[in-house]
Enzyme design. Structure first.
Site, mmCIF file in Angstrom:
data_model
loop_
_atom_site.group_PDB
_atom_site.id
_atom_site.type_symbol
_atom_site.label_atom_id
_atom_site.label_comp_id
_atom_site.label_asym_id
_atom_site.label_seq_id
_atom_site.Cartn_x
_atom_site.Cartn_y
_atom_site.Cartn_z
ATOM 1 N N SER A 1 -4.559 -0.361 5.760
ATOM 2 C CA SER A 1 -5.110 -1.524 5.058
ATOM 3 C C SER A 1 -6.495 -1.851 5.599
ATOM 4 C CB SER A 1 -4.226 -2.762 5.303
ATOM 5 O OG SER A 1 -2.886 -2.536 4.930
ATOM 6 N N ASP B 1 -4.325 -9.158 12.592
ATOM 7 C CA ASP B 1 -3.886 -8.328 11.455
ATOM 8 C C ASP B 1 -3.354 -9.168 10.287
ATOM 9 O OD1 ASP B 1 -4.488 -6.105 13.036
ATOM 10 O OD2 ASP B 1 -2.458 -5.968 13.814
#
Ligand code: GRF
Length: 220
Positions: free
Chosen positions: A139, A148
């Protein structure tokens, strides 16, 4: 080909720097409208520093500080001197303070080897194999203070194979990282991607969920 001025890019690394190299090569090839200004490492032995210098990009690392102060002070003063438009974290293993992240909010990108929000943190490939998942990936997201957890722009999806090892799966995901990270940076450089009120926008559309690029082999 963009008519805009190239974005001045700083890259933060901690290790081998293969994503950094993918970004630098895409810039050098004229595929993305960025001007790599500096590569900064929090470790003097980060192998990516050698690759950056070989590609003609200036580097800075923590060991150059005398006397060695906190890493983030060195980082802030280096960034203040360089004045980058965008900062790409590429295998950077240090958590930045909310103040620093806030200062560059919407201008800092990160790549994480999982299909976020699944598997934040470390050892993602191992955890995916242990869970018996059939899909995995990476990602590219805007950085926010929570680890994150920033909004994801683009994901790569790969199949987890029956005989996968952690190393094999990691290598397959990494190859896709080298495709999706330059792509997102290119969108930013072309003015197609922006970050407004905590949300990414691409081509005038609010990205409420990530774009997913499917790298799974077609079923035959
Ligand atoms: C990559 O898997 C990246 O997603 C993660 O750390 C790894 C760094 O690899 N954040 P490299 O240093 O870019 O080769």
């Amino acid at each position: 080909m963009s008519l805009r001025a190239p974005l001045k890019l700083a890259i933060l690394i901690s290790g081998r720097g293969s994503n950094m190299t993918a970004l630098l090569r895409a810039a050098r090839a004229g595929e993305i409208a960025v001007q790599p200004a500096i590569v900064i490492a929090d470790r003097a032995d980060a192998a990516g520093l050698v690759s950056a210098r070989e590609l003609g990009v200036p580097t800075a690392d923590w060991s150059g500080q005398s006397p060695a102060g906190p890493f983030e002070s060195m980082l802030v003063s280096t960034l203040e001197a360089v004045q980058p438009d965008v900062i790409a974290l590429a295998g950077f293993m240090r958590i930045l303070s909310p103040a620093l992240v806030g200062r560059y909010l919407g201008r800092m990108l990160n790549i994480h080897p999982s299909l976020l929000p699944a598997y934040r943190g470390l050892h993602t490939h191992r955890r995916v194999l242990a869970a018996g998942d059939s899909e995995h990936g990476a990602s590219v997201h805007f950085l926010t203070p929570e680890l994150d957890a920033g909004p994801v722009v683009l994901q790569s999806k790969v199949a987890v194979l029956a005989d996968d090892t952690e190393a094999a799966l990691a290598a397959r995901v990494l190859a896709t990282e080298h495709v999706i990270y330059p792509r997102v940076l290119g969108w930013l450089a072309d003015g197609r991607l922006s970050f407004r009120s905590g949300t990414p926008w691409l081509d005038g559309q609010r990205l409420d969920s990530p774009i997913v690029e499917d790298f799974r082999a077609p079923v035959v």
